[in-house]
Design an enzyme around this catalytic site. Sequence first.
Site, PDB file in Angstrom:
ATOM      1  N   GLU A   1       0.849  -1.202   0.000  1.00 33.20           N
ATOM      2  CA  GLU A   1       0.000   0.000   0.000  1.00 33.20           C
ATOM      3  C   GLU A   1       0.876   1.239   0.000  1.00 33.20           C
ATOM      4  O   GLU A   1       1.855   1.315   0.739  1.00 33.20           O
ATOM      5  CB  GLU A   1      -0.922  -0.024   1.234  1.00 33.20           C
ATOM      6  CG  GLU A   1      -1.782   1.188   1.439  1.00 33.20           C
ATOM      7  CD  GLU A   1      -2.680   1.524   0.258  1.00 33.20           C
ATOM      8  OE1 GLU A   1      -2.629   2.701  -0.188  1.00 33.20           O
ATOM      9  OE2 GLU A   1      -3.407   0.643  -0.238  1.00 33.20           O
TER      10      GLU A   1
ATOM     11  N   ASP B   1      -7.647   3.049  -8.506  1.00 33.46           N
ATOM     12  CA  ASP B   1      -8.204   4.333  -8.948  1.00 33.46           C
ATOM     13  C   ASP B   1      -8.283   4.358 -10.478  1.00 33.46           C
ATOM     14  O   ASP B   1      -7.273   4.178 -11.159  1.00 33.46           O
ATOM     15  CB  ASP B   1      -7.305   5.469  -8.454  1.00 33.46           C
ATOM     16  CG  ASP B   1      -7.966   6.834  -8.590  1.00 33.46           C
ATOM     17  OD1 ASP B   1      -8.777   7.025  -9.532  1.00 33.46           O
ATOM     18  OD2 ASP B   1      -7.672   7.714  -7.768  1.00 33.46           O
TER      19      ASP B   1
ATOM     20  N   LYS C   1     -10.309  11.113 -15.855  1.00 31.42           N
ATOM     21  CA  LYS C   1     -10.031  12.243 -16.750  1.00 31.42           C
ATOM     22  C   LYS C   1      -8.853  11.925 -17.664  1.00 31.42           C
ATOM     23  O   LYS C   1      -7.863  11.330 -17.232  1.00 31.42           O
ATOM     24  CB  LYS C   1      -9.747  13.504 -15.942  1.00 31.42           C
ATOM     25  CG  LYS C   1     -10.968  13.996 -15.172  1.00 31.42           C
ATOM     26  CD  LYS C   1     -10.671  15.255 -14.405  1.00 31.42           C
ATOM     27  CE  LYS C   1     -11.929  15.701 -13.650  1.00 31.42           C
ATOM     28  NZ  LYS C   1     -11.676  16.823 -12.762  1.00 31.42           N
TER      29      LYS C   1
ATOM     30  N   ASP D   1     -14.842  -0.961 -10.800  1.00 28.51           N
ATOM     31  CA  ASP D   1     -16.250  -0.586 -10.912  1.00 28.51           C
ATOM     32  C   ASP D   1     -16.477   0.308 -12.133  1.00 28.51           C
ATOM     33  O   ASP D   1     -17.586   0.737 -12.392  1.00 28.51           O
ATOM     34  CB  ASP D   1     -16.709   0.149  -9.644  1.00 28.51           C
ATOM     35  CG  ASP D   1     -15.860   1.371  -9.364  1.00 28.51           C
ATOM     36  OD1 ASP D   1     -16.368   2.498  -9.508  1.00 28.51           O
ATOM     37  OD2 ASP D   1     -14.673   1.198  -9.021  1.00 28.51           O
TER      38      ASP D   1
END
Length: 196
Positions: A58, A108, A112, A144
């Site tokens: 992480e 993530d 954009k 997702d």
Amino acid sequence: MNLKIYKYKQNYLDISKTDEIIKLNSEKNIILDIGSGEGEFLTELAIKIKNELHIGIEIKYGRIIKSLKRVDKIGLKNIKFIYGDINPIVESIFYSNNIKNIYINNPDPWPKDRHIKNRIIKSNLLNKLFQILIRNGEMIIKTDSSEYLEYMKKEINESKFKKWKSYKKNSLPLTKFQKDFKNTNKEIYALYLTKN
């Protein structure tokens, strides 16, 4: 800031120490969670699969601390966390092709156009992950975002992974994000890749 991590040294893997890297590479059939968040997914796996080492990587310090607190409270010994970015460290810390499973849960999507360069799923990283997997090792990536899904498929096709498909099983634990997302009744897409 990093001193807090050393409170949990039983479950923290310090990749600046050569002996820890050597020990890591002597392990067999490691389960790796990239972007392990607060550790809920990997902790559930470690409870379920007790005889294998689970490693979470992480990049966010606060999440690493929460992960370490979580496993310390339970007393798990078959799980360790690494604080860092997978891209620059993957080849230097895993060199003996001993990874059995890799999970990347909802990275993530950087939707954009100007941020696409920040996406983690790229053929370059996929090739590095292919190298560290054992023969017939497996990787599952979830997202997702339908747009990111299509982007990932393109990157996979440009990588060394020649065998992959959509993944439909629901036997894996859910991350905190996935539990919240499930309540919206929107789909989480998954891709299943294997090294042949």
